[in-house]
Scaffold this motif. Sequence first.
Motif, PDB file in Angstrom:
ATOM      1  N   TYR A  36       5.640 -10.681  -3.486  1.00  0.00           N
ATOM      2  CA  TYR A  36       6.453 -11.483  -2.320  1.00  0.00           C
ATOM      3  C   TYR A  36       5.806 -12.461  -1.889  1.00  0.00           C
ATOM      4  O   TYR A  36       6.032 -13.161  -0.732  1.00  0.00           O
ATOM      5  CB  TYR A  36       6.979 -10.558  -1.567  1.00  0.00           C
ATOM      6  N   TYR A  37       4.792 -12.786  -2.475  1.00  0.00           N
ATOM      7  CA  TYR A  37       3.733 -14.043  -2.195  1.00  0.00           C
ATOM      8  C   TYR A  37       4.583 -15.352  -2.296  1.00  0.00           C
ATOM      9  O   TYR A  37       5.262 -15.517  -3.050  1.00  0.00           O
ATOM     10  CB  TYR A  37       2.379 -14.441  -2.863  1.00  0.00           C
ATOM     11  N   ARG A  38       4.470 -16.330  -1.204  1.00  0.00           N
ATOM     12  CA  ARG A  38       5.061 -17.729  -1.112  1.00  0.00           C
ATOM     13  C   ARG A  38       4.399 -18.686  -2.250  1.00  0.00           C
ATOM     14  O   ARG A  38       3.352 -18.413  -2.292  1.00  0.00           O
ATOM     15  CB  ARG A  38       4.962 -18.159   0.487  1.00  0.00           C
ATOM     16  N   ASP A  39       5.474 -19.498  -2.549  1.00  0.00           N
ATOM     17  CA  ASP A  39       4.761 -20.509  -3.202  1.00  0.00           C
ATOM     18  C   ASP A  39       5.206 -22.011  -2.792  1.00  0.00           C
ATOM     19  O   ASP A  39       5.058 -22.993  -3.665  1.00  0.00           O
ATOM     20  CB  ASP A  39       5.140 -20.270  -4.796  1.00  0.00           C
ATOM     21  N   ILE A  60       3.368 -14.137   2.800  1.00  0.00           N
ATOM     22  CA  ILE A  60       4.370 -13.286   1.794  1.00  0.00           C
ATOM     23  C   ILE A  60       5.781 -13.695   2.588  1.00  0.00           C
ATOM     24  O   ILE A  60       5.888 -14.239   3.756  1.00  0.00           O
ATOM     25  CB  ILE A  60       4.082 -12.000   1.997  1.00  0.00           C
ATOM     26  N   LYS A  61       6.922 -13.682   1.816  1.00  0.00           N
ATOM     27  CA  LYS A  61       8.221 -13.808   2.153  1.00  0.00           C
ATOM     28  C   LYS A  61       8.682 -12.358   3.168  1.00  0.00           C
ATOM     29  O   LYS A  61       9.340 -11.358   2.236  1.00  0.00           O
ATOM     30  CB  LYS A  61       9.042 -14.078   0.902  1.00  0.00           C
ATOM     31  N   PHE A  63      10.690 -11.961   5.204  1.00  0.00           N
ATOM     32  CA  PHE A  63      12.232 -11.870   5.373  1.00  0.00           C
ATOM     33  C   PHE A  63      12.983 -11.347   4.167  1.00  0.00           C
ATOM     34  O   PHE A  63      13.704 -10.307   4.050  1.00  0.00           O
ATOM     35  CB  PHE A  63      12.803 -13.151   5.791  1.00  0.00           C
ATOM     36  N   GLU A  64      12.488 -11.765   3.078  1.00  0.00           N
ATOM     37  CA  GLU A  64      12.909 -11.388   1.757  1.00  0.00           C
ATOM     38  C   GLU A  64      12.525 -10.021   1.155  1.00  0.00           C
ATOM     39  O   GLU A  64      13.600  -9.535   0.657  1.00  0.00           O
ATOM     40  CB  GLU A  64      12.530 -12.251   0.534  1.00  0.00           C
ATOM     41  N   LEU A  65      11.392  -9.572   1.525  1.00  0.00           N
ATOM     42  CA  LEU A  65      10.976  -8.390   1.264  1.00  0.00           C
ATOM     43  C   LEU A  65      11.578  -7.288   2.172  1.00  0.00           C
ATOM     44  O   LEU A  65      12.172  -6.258   1.687  1.00  0.00           O
ATOM     45  CB  LEU A  65       9.381  -8.164   1.503  1.00  0.00           C
ATOM     46  N   ASN A  66      11.952  -7.593   3.461  1.00  0.00           N
ATOM     47  CA  ASN A  66      12.547  -6.665   4.446  1.00  0.00           C
ATOM     48  C   ASN A  66      14.055  -6.706   3.652  1.00  0.00           C
ATOM     49  O   ASN A  66      14.786  -5.490   3.809  1.00  0.00           O
ATOM     50  CB  ASN A  66      12.501  -6.943   5.689  1.00  0.00           C
ATOM     51  N   LYS A  67      14.627  -7.524   3.136  1.00  0.00           N
ATOM     52  CA  LYS A  67      15.936  -7.666   2.926  1.00  0.00           C
ATOM     53  C   LYS A  67      16.098  -6.917   1.427  1.00  0.00           C
ATOM     54  O   LYS A  67      17.154  -6.098   1.383  1.00  0.00           O
ATOM     55  CB  LYS A  67      16.336  -9.117   2.465  1.00  0.00           C
ATOM     56  N   THR A  68      15.274  -6.695   0.602  1.00  0.00           N
ATOM     57  CA  THR A  68      15.252  -6.217  -0.530  1.00  0.00           C
ATOM     58  C   THR A  68      15.056  -4.485  -0.173  1.00  0.00           C
ATOM     59  O   THR A  68      15.784  -3.674  -0.709  1.00  0.00           O
ATOM     60  CB  THR A  68      14.024  -6.310  -1.328  1.00  0.00           C
TER      61      THR A  68
END
Length: 200
Positions: A36-39, A60-61, A63-68
């Motif tokens: 989930y690293y940002r790019d 890291i992303k 928000f997206e990680l917690n959403k997953t």
Amino acid sequence: MRTIVITGPSGSGKSYLTNKLSKLFYNSIIIKTDSYYRDNILIRLLSIFIYDIYDRPLSIKKFELNKTLRSIYKKERLITHYKYDFKSKISSKTQIKINYKEDNQLLILEGIFAHRLNLNYTETINIVCKEEKDICYKRRLKRDQLERGRDSSDVYKKFNKSWYLYYLNVKKFLKNNKVLSINPREEISYDKLVADIKNL
């Protein structure tokens, strides 16, 4: 579904332990924080001036990680999953199908940021991988040269900073939660961990 949190400094055996457990508990779901690293342009710019940016949660992303993770806890069949290419520094997004099994299915969350997410760690099985610093460095050096195209001086500088940052930020986690500290490659420690998981 029980959640196993596997954290530890770079090169301490997190992925090694995750792979061993996933083979033993064959119906495990694995989420790696490294995926989930940002790019985005901000991180790319910051990486020029802050060489250890990828050892900080900002990279890291979250928000997206917690959403997953929330999607998995809700047992949604299709979840959004990310994959990060360390050579190109590009993140890709896909949807993967999850087959949920028995109630004793394990979710294994692994990575240097696994202990710094929006989780209730009093309800998770918390593991910190430990190993001698020089051994961790040798593993990191081999991995980064082969998989991430980094030279030895770059790896050395990044490793020392990441080691410092990890142990600086893990103190609160260790103080506030029940944590099992093991060396994944020591069979006695591993066997005890497996027995503890099976007895939960």
